[in-house]
Design a protein around this motif. Structure first.
Motif, PDB file in Angstrom:
ATOM      1  N   ALA A  83      58.409 -13.492  46.627  1.00  0.00           N
ATOM      2  CA  ALA A  83      57.230 -12.880  46.414  1.00  0.00           C
ATOM      3  C   ALA A  83      56.414 -13.545  45.202  1.00  0.00           C
ATOM      4  N   SER A  84      57.081 -14.065  44.284  1.00  0.00           N
ATOM      5  CA  SER A  84      56.396 -14.983  43.117  1.00  0.00           C
ATOM      6  C   SER A  84      56.024 -16.177  44.020  1.00  0.00           C
ATOM      7  N   LEU A  85      56.381 -16.719  44.796  1.00  0.00           N
ATOM      8  CA  LEU A  85      55.844 -17.863  45.487  1.00  0.00           C
ATOM      9  C   LEU A  85      54.798 -17.738  46.483  1.00  0.00           C
ATOM     10  N   ALA A  86      54.548 -16.570  46.528  1.00  0.00           N
ATOM     11  CA  ALA A  86      53.608 -15.827  47.593  1.00  0.00           C
ATOM     12  C   ALA A  86      54.292 -16.273  49.050  1.00  0.00           C
ATOM     13  N   LEU A  87      55.164 -15.486  49.554  1.00  0.00           N
ATOM     14  CA  LEU A  87      55.817 -15.654  50.768  1.00  0.00           C
ATOM     15  C   LEU A  87      54.842 -14.754  51.510  1.00  0.00           C
ATOM     16  N   PRO A  88      54.574 -15.167  52.749  1.00  0.00           N
ATOM     17  CA  PRO A  88      53.686 -14.224  53.708  1.00  0.00           C
ATOM     18  C   PRO A  88      54.428 -12.813  53.990  1.00  0.00           C
ATOM     19  N   GLY A  89      53.904 -11.944  53.799  1.00  0.00           N
ATOM     20  CA  GLY A  89      54.362 -10.514  53.853  1.00  0.00           C
ATOM     21  C   GLY A  89      54.654  -9.878  52.399  1.00  0.00           C
ATOM     22  N   THR A  90      54.503 -10.638  51.557  1.00  0.00           N
ATOM     23  CA  THR A  90      54.371 -10.054  50.088  1.00  0.00           C
ATOM     24  C   THR A  90      53.255 -10.073  49.740  1.00  0.00           C
ATOM     25  N   ALA A  91      52.840  -9.166  48.696  1.00  0.00           N
ATOM     26  CA  ALA A  91      51.484  -9.058  47.982  1.00  0.00           C
ATOM     27  C   ALA A  91      51.136 -10.234  47.490  1.00  0.00           C
ATOM     28  N   PRO A  92      51.821 -11.074  46.897  1.00  0.00           N
ATOM     29  CA  PRO A  92      50.835 -12.197  46.275  1.00  0.00           C
ATOM     30  C   PRO A  92      50.203 -13.283  47.231  1.00  0.00           C
ATOM     31  N   PHE A  93      50.723 -13.096  48.552  1.00  0.00           N
ATOM     32  CA  PHE A  93      50.368 -14.170  49.499  1.00  0.00           C
ATOM     33  C   PHE A  93      48.764 -13.736  49.855  1.00  0.00           C
ATOM     34  N   ILE A  94      48.534 -12.342  49.891  1.00  0.00           N
ATOM     35  CA  ILE A  94      47.210 -12.148  50.199  1.00  0.00           C
ATOM     36  C   ILE A  94      46.237 -12.685  49.316  1.00  0.00           C
ATOM     37  N   SER A  95      46.449 -12.455  47.993  1.00  0.00           N
ATOM     38  CA  SER A  95      45.632 -12.810  46.840  1.00  0.00           C
ATOM     39  C   SER A  95      45.396 -14.107  46.784  1.00  0.00           C
ATOM     40  N   GLU A  96      46.719 -15.124  46.750  1.00  0.00           N
ATOM     41  CA  GLU A  96      46.461 -16.555  46.842  1.00  0.00           C
ATOM     42  C   GLU A  96      45.795 -17.094  47.925  1.00  0.00           C
ATOM     43  N   PHE A  97      45.927 -16.363  49.297  1.00  0.00           N
ATOM     44  CA  PHE A  97      45.174 -16.743  50.293  1.00  0.00           C
ATOM     45  C   PHE A  97      43.783 -16.568  50.049  1.00  0.00           C
ATOM     46  N   LEU A  98      43.321 -15.400  49.352  1.00  0.00           N
ATOM     47  CA  LEU A  98      41.866 -14.979  49.065  1.00  0.00           C
ATOM     48  C   LEU A  98      41.472 -16.013  48.203  1.00  0.00           C
ATOM     49  N   VAL A  99      42.097 -16.338  47.281  1.00  0.00           N
ATOM     50  CA  VAL A  99      41.468 -17.395  46.175  1.00  0.00           C
ATOM     51  C   VAL A  99      41.300 -18.647  46.797  1.00  0.00           C
ATOM     52  N   LEU A 100      42.123 -19.105  47.553  1.00  0.00           N
ATOM     53  CA  LEU A 100      42.031 -20.517  48.124  1.00  0.00           C
ATOM     54  C   LEU A 100      40.947 -20.544  49.255  1.00  0.00           C
ATOM     55  N   ILE A 101      40.904 -19.495  49.938  1.00  0.00           N
ATOM     56  CA  ILE A 101      39.763 -19.629  50.919  1.00  0.00           C
ATOM     57  C   ILE A 101      38.571 -19.476  50.413  1.00  0.00           C
TER      58      ILE A 101
END
Length: 512
Positions: free
Chosen positions: A387-405
């Motif tokens: 989850a900390s490394l933002a694996l898809p399916g965990t909440a941090p992935f959504i936020s990291e994806f939004l930031v990068l996009i």
């Protein structure tokens, strides 16, 4: 219930609880723990009611309260919450009872007073709620400084071997940052017509001289950059996170550090829009350096708690580029990242703390193959790391994806470089898990009776809500993003930024 004083009561409740728990005799440690837990759950319930009462399509700032304080300065006890503040208040309300339960057996009663420790946790919750709920700049500054006190004593009195050094370093760094902000707070009061009220200050933005605004912005930014912390103001965090008890470290890194990024969004951007745009390139560079630099340092750590602390510095780099990209998508991702990072890193710190308590050591080299003795706990550690490394399916992935996009649409180079941080995150997380729980069993672990005990019922209750939230928000973040979006859009309007439109292709093959 819009007229109900949610924020005033929510702020005072933990303070009253801290006083009650602190008054309990040291010999009644169990009673102190129980009252602290119940009190924090009452705060959580009130926060849920406030969340339900918040109107997504309503005013930007809701639950407004204002009480007289220092009339000659126009300083008041003014509270109000927008969507950004609301999600942070909910994060505090969720994490505090989890941390209290996780810290149930952390205090050695023969050396330290358990009632004092849990009273300090409630006092820390009081200051954290106050700093996010304040809508008066001077009141915000007071909470910003006062919140150092309970954490200083938590680290200095209940921390590890280097607790005194870490506590003093934490206090001095934050105090110096606070002095920069105090100078800007006073300057802002002078140039704005002698007011600290946030709503009035917003109206006076255009009357501030450009050079003055830049200096005032810098004073706020330095204080917030230290608190976050951003590179190069980060060196206090590994020491504080490594020395603090694991539960307190979860609050320190999971919530308190967000005061820095929250302050940039709430005060720097709306009050100094031109200065924010002017400083954005430098802030983006610092954020990207922090992502790569902290990730590389995390890979080389042998101390589990310091490793997690360095990962947080890298994560704050992502939040930084999300803020200063000045797009709604990246801004929403940055705020969502603040929430999701608090959940994921809070879980990671707590699970690491469970291993440290069993082994009586936080050194990776003292483990090895621990998963053979504690398979369930090792699985939770793996999940927290993923989850900390933002694996898809965990909440941090959504936020990291939004930031990068959101960043890629305006700053492609920064987004591409930051993406390298994801690769490094996989390296430090997976290597940590492999060295700690996988591979050949370290014979020394079999000689430690506590290491033969897998996750207990209390520990399951501690980690279950965080795991559930990380999965739920990983698949359905809409309830949180709906609250965040209007506040981020309003902040972008304050800065004078609009989202870039799609590129349309003309007949001759060019773009416009």
């Amino acid at each position: 219930m819009s007229g109900f004083p949610f924020l005033g009561i929510l702020t005072l409740l933990p303070l009253v609880g801290a006083i009650v728990v602190a008054a309990i005799p040291r010999r009644n440690a169990e009673l102190a723990k129980q009252i602290a837990l119940i009190w924090s759950l009452v705060v959580l319930v009130l926060s849920i009611f406030m969340w339900v009462a918040f109107k997504v399509d309503g005013d930007r700032f809701q639950f407004h309260e204002s009480y007289a304080w220092i009339p000659s300065w126009d300083a008041r006890f003014t509270f109000a919450a927008d969507g950004i503040a609301l999600v942070m208040l909910m994060l505090i309300a969720v994490l505090t009872p989890v941390v209290i339960l996780a810290s149930w057996n952390d205090v050695d009663q023969e050396k330290r007073s358990a009632p004092v420790y849990f009273a300090l946790l409630l006092a820390f919750e009081f200051t954290m709620i106050g700093v996010f709920a304040a809508a008066d700049v001077f009141l915000f500054y007071v909470f910003f400084e006062v919140m150092l006190i309970p954490m200083y004593f938590i680290i200095g009195s209940f921390g590890g071997p280097r607790r005194q050094y870490a506590a003093v370093k934490f206090f001095l760094y934050s105090l110096v940052g606070g002095l920069f902000m105090l100078a800007s707070v006073i300057g802002l009061w002078v140039v704005s017509g002698h007011t600290f009220d946030f709503a009035k200050l917003i109206e006076s933005v255009n009357s501030i001289d450009q050079n003055t605004a830049r200096w005032l912005f810098l004073g706020f930014f330095v204080a917030f950059a230290i608190k976050a912390p951003f590179f190069p103001f980060h060196t206090w965090l590994p020491d504080a996170g490594g020395a603090a008890p694991a539960g307190a470290a979860a609050l320190l890194v999971g919530v308190m550090d967000k005061v820095g990024t929250f302050g940039i969004l709430r005060y720097c951007l709306p009050l100094f829009p031109e200065a924010s745009r002017w400083f954005a390139p430098a802030a983006l560079v610092l954020a990207v350096i922090g992502i790569i630099y902290a990730a590389l340092l995390a890979i080389g750590q042998n101390d589990l708690k310091r490793l997690v602390s360095y990962t947080s510095i890298a994560h704050f780099g992502f939040i930084g580029i999300g803020i200063f990209a000045f797009t709604t998508q990246a801004g929403t991702g940055a705020v969502l990242y603040m929430v999701n990072h608090g959940l994921a890193t809070g879980l990671l710190f707590i699970v690491v703390g469970m291993y440290v308590a069993r082994r009586n050591s936080s050194l990776v080299s003292d483990f090895g193959g621990a998963g053979k003795l504690t398979p369930v706990l090792a699985g939770v550690l793996l999940f927290a790391g993923l989850a900390s490394l933002a694996l898809p399916g965990t909440a941090p992935f959504i936020s990291e994806f939004l930031v990068l996009i959101g960043t890629f649409t305006v700053h492609k180079a920064y987004a591409v470089i930051a993406t390298a941080g994801i690769i490094l995150a996989a390296a430090y997380v997976l290597w940590m898990v492999q060295r700690t729980t996988q591979g050949t069993l370290n014979p020394a672990l079999e000689e430690v009776p506590a290491m033969r005990k897998d996750i207990t019922l209390r520990e399951k209750v501690v980690v279950a809500p965080l795991i559930l939230l990380l999965i739920l928000l990983g698949f359905y973040p809409k309830p949180v993003t709906d609250v965040i979006n209007p506040a981020v859009q309003a902040t972008m309007q304050d800065v004078g930024k609009t989202d870039p439109g799609p590129t349309s292709v003309v007949a001759n093959g060019g773009a416009r």
